[in-house]
Design a protein around this motif. Structure first.
Motif, PDB file in Angstrom:
ATOM      1  N   THR A 116      23.416  51.517  75.891  1.00  0.00           N
ATOM      2  CA  THR A 116      24.302  51.879  74.787  1.00  0.00           C
ATOM      3  C   THR A 116      25.023  53.157  75.174  1.00  0.00           C
ATOM      4  OG1 THR A 116      22.761  50.875  73.223  1.00  0.00           O
ATOM      5  CG2 THR A 116      24.430  52.339  72.304  1.00  0.00           C
ATOM      6  N   ARG A 117      26.357  53.178  74.985  1.00  0.00           N
ATOM      7  CA  ARG A 117      27.166  54.302  75.448  1.00  0.00           C
ATOM      8  C   ARG A 117      27.981  54.910  74.317  1.00  0.00           C
ATOM      9  NH1 ARG A 117      26.821  53.738  81.119  1.00  0.00           N
ATOM     10  NH2 ARG A 117      28.164  55.539  81.393  1.00  0.00           N
ATOM     11  N   HIS A 118      28.209  56.229  74.416  1.00  0.00           N
ATOM     12  CA  HIS A 118      29.018  56.986  73.461  1.00  0.00           C
ATOM     13  C   HIS A 118      30.373  57.269  74.114  1.00  0.00           C
ATOM     14  CE1 HIS A 118      30.099  60.243  70.638  1.00  0.00           C
ATOM     15  NE2 HIS A 118      30.401  60.969  71.696  1.00  0.00           N
ATOM     16  N   TYR A 119      31.441  57.007  73.347  1.00  0.00           N
ATOM     17  CA  TYR A 119      32.797  57.241  73.850  1.00  0.00           C
ATOM     18  C   TYR A 119      33.549  58.179  72.923  1.00  0.00           C
ATOM     19  CZ  TYR A 119      31.804  53.253  76.789  1.00  0.00           C
ATOM     20  OH  TYR A 119      31.219  52.419  77.702  1.00  0.00           O
ATOM     21  N   GLU A 120      34.366  59.025  73.536  1.00  0.00           N
ATOM     22  CA  GLU A 120      35.300  59.852  72.773  1.00  0.00           C
ATOM     23  C   GLU A 120      36.684  59.596  73.357  1.00  0.00           C
ATOM     24  OE1 GLU A 120      33.944  63.922  72.458  1.00  0.00           O
ATOM     25  OE2 GLU A 120      31.880  63.280  72.056  1.00  0.00           O
ATOM     26  N   LEU A 121      37.607  59.218  72.478  1.00  0.00           N
ATOM     27  CA  LEU A 121      38.958  58.849  72.897  1.00  0.00           C
ATOM     28  C   LEU A 121      39.967  59.749  72.218  1.00  0.00           C
ATOM     29  CD1 LEU A 121      38.253  55.067  72.419  1.00  0.00           C
ATOM     30  CD2 LEU A 121      38.740  56.100  74.616  1.00  0.00           C
TER      31      LEU A 121
END
Length: 382
Positions: free
Chosen positions: A32-37
């Motif tokens: 499971t990965r966290h992304y900031e865009l």
């Protein structure tokens, strides 16, 4: 505040990846990965909204399909808007060559006149063979279909008839713009599996995990979800059930309430497999619990003991308090898996209401219907 309408699925914003970080540990069964865009100034979202991401097919999957069809990729085709592009671009960015659909099997069968395997292919399209067709498409992709039934597609343009359009994937937003004015956060579970002798992965989750490093540009747009909103009354209590990646909108809710100093009480139930390797947003959640923003915080790590424990089990343990909060005007939210979790949570909620009212299941259903009418029972399930 609603989402900005300048950018849409047909005119997405080219967003820069600011953070791409694995959250689960290496020994977890899940990645499971966290992304900031990054967002352009003027793009707005509200907690509860989603971000739409337009993925591309994997380069080697594109290559395999073109090779199996006997095309170079230089051939010219018209896309869904009648814009001329190369076949390579079409297969990479416009057409869904992943998960096989029964529609694609049917469309290919219609083109199969005179093909030696036409009858074998057509058996999957017969109304009485629906379950056989479901069994056939399960775990297969377009490459499997054209490998098993080669030579039917004679014209590159026919791919637009056989294949579904490559659609954006929607992910719940995991941040409040009050705390992150120029960025949007989300959390994605990466899907990987092996079927029919091939290694597969989720289209968008695989793209994000493997081909969206820091600085990479991704086409995105914001998607409004008016049916999943914090109470207009900032003093109203909220109860949030968010196992797994279902935690996303509740992190947004809590950031928002913290940033704006909302006084309503907050109660969160979070579940995953193992505390040591799968506790998503652990530091955020524990800090909020410690400083009192989260009045109640209950976790359910299903694999950490012999008897599996889920969020609905924790709800049952606290049924009396849960009913008390509802009687105080609490809003009840569920986010995550629609297939089983959402139903199990609803059943636990009905039991809590029936016990609290000293009533029957019919009484509880009537109470729940009233909550829905008042928009105090909201679900974002997928």
């Amino acid at each position: 505040m609603s989402t900005d309408s300048k950018y849409t699925r047909n005119n997405p914003y080219q967003s820069r990846v600011l953070v791409n970080q694995r959250m689960t540990l290496a020994d977890s069964e899940k990645e499971t990965r966290h992304y900031e865009l990054e967002l352009e100034p003027g793009m707005h979202y509200t907690p509860g909204d989603a971000i739409g991401i337009l993925p591309e097919n994997r380069p080697h999957a594109v290559h395999d399909v073109l090779e199996a069809l006997g095309y170079t990729g230089e051939e010219r085709v018209l896309d869904h808007y009648k814009v001329e592009i190369s076949l390579h671009e079409a297969v990479r960015t416009r057409l869904g060559i992943g998960k096989l659909s029964r529609g694609s099997v049917t469309a290919l069968a219609k083109m199969a006149d005179g093909h030696p395997k036409a009858e074998e292919l057509r058996k999957y399209t017969l109304p009485e063979n629906r379950s056989l067709a479901e069994e056939y498409v399960w775990g297969r992709e377009f490459i499997d279909l054209i490998t098993e039934f080669p030579g039917i597609i004679k014209n590159p343009q026919d791919l637009f008839t056989v294949l579904q359009r490559l659609t954006p994937r929607m992910y719940s937003i995991a941040s409040s713009q009050e705390m992150n004015p120029n960025a949007v956060h989300t959390i994605v579970r990466v899907i990987r599996y092996d079927t029919h002798g091939r290694e597969r992965q989720g289209l968008c989750s695989g793209h994000l995990a493997e081909r969206a490093p820091h600085g990479h540009k991704m086409p995105v747009f914001l998607h409004e979800n008016k049916n999943f909103r914090l109470p207009e009354d900032s003093n109203a209590p909220i109860i949030m059930i968010g196992p797994g990646t279902g935690i996303a909108p509740f992190r947004a809710f809590l950031q928002h309430r913290q940033a704006l100093g909302h006084k309503g009480k907050n109660w969160l139930f979070f579940g995953e497999q193992r505390q040591a390797s799968d506790f998503l947003y652990q530091s955020d959640l524990e800090a909020w619990h410690k400083d009192g923003l989260l009045n109640h915080f209950h976790t359910a790590f299903s694999r950490d003991q012999k008897q599996k424990v889920y969020v609905q089990d924790r709800m049952r343990e606290h049924a009396a308090e849960l009913y008390k909060w509802l009687e105080e005007g609490a809003y009840f939210y569920v986010c995550g898996d629609a297939s089983r979790m959402a139903k199990d949570v609803e059943n636990a909620l009905l039991d809590a209401i029936a016990m609290g009212k000293h009533g029957t299941l019919d009484d509880a259903n009537a109470y729940l219907a009233e909550l829905k009418k008042q928009k105090r029972y909201q679900r974002d399930v997928y």
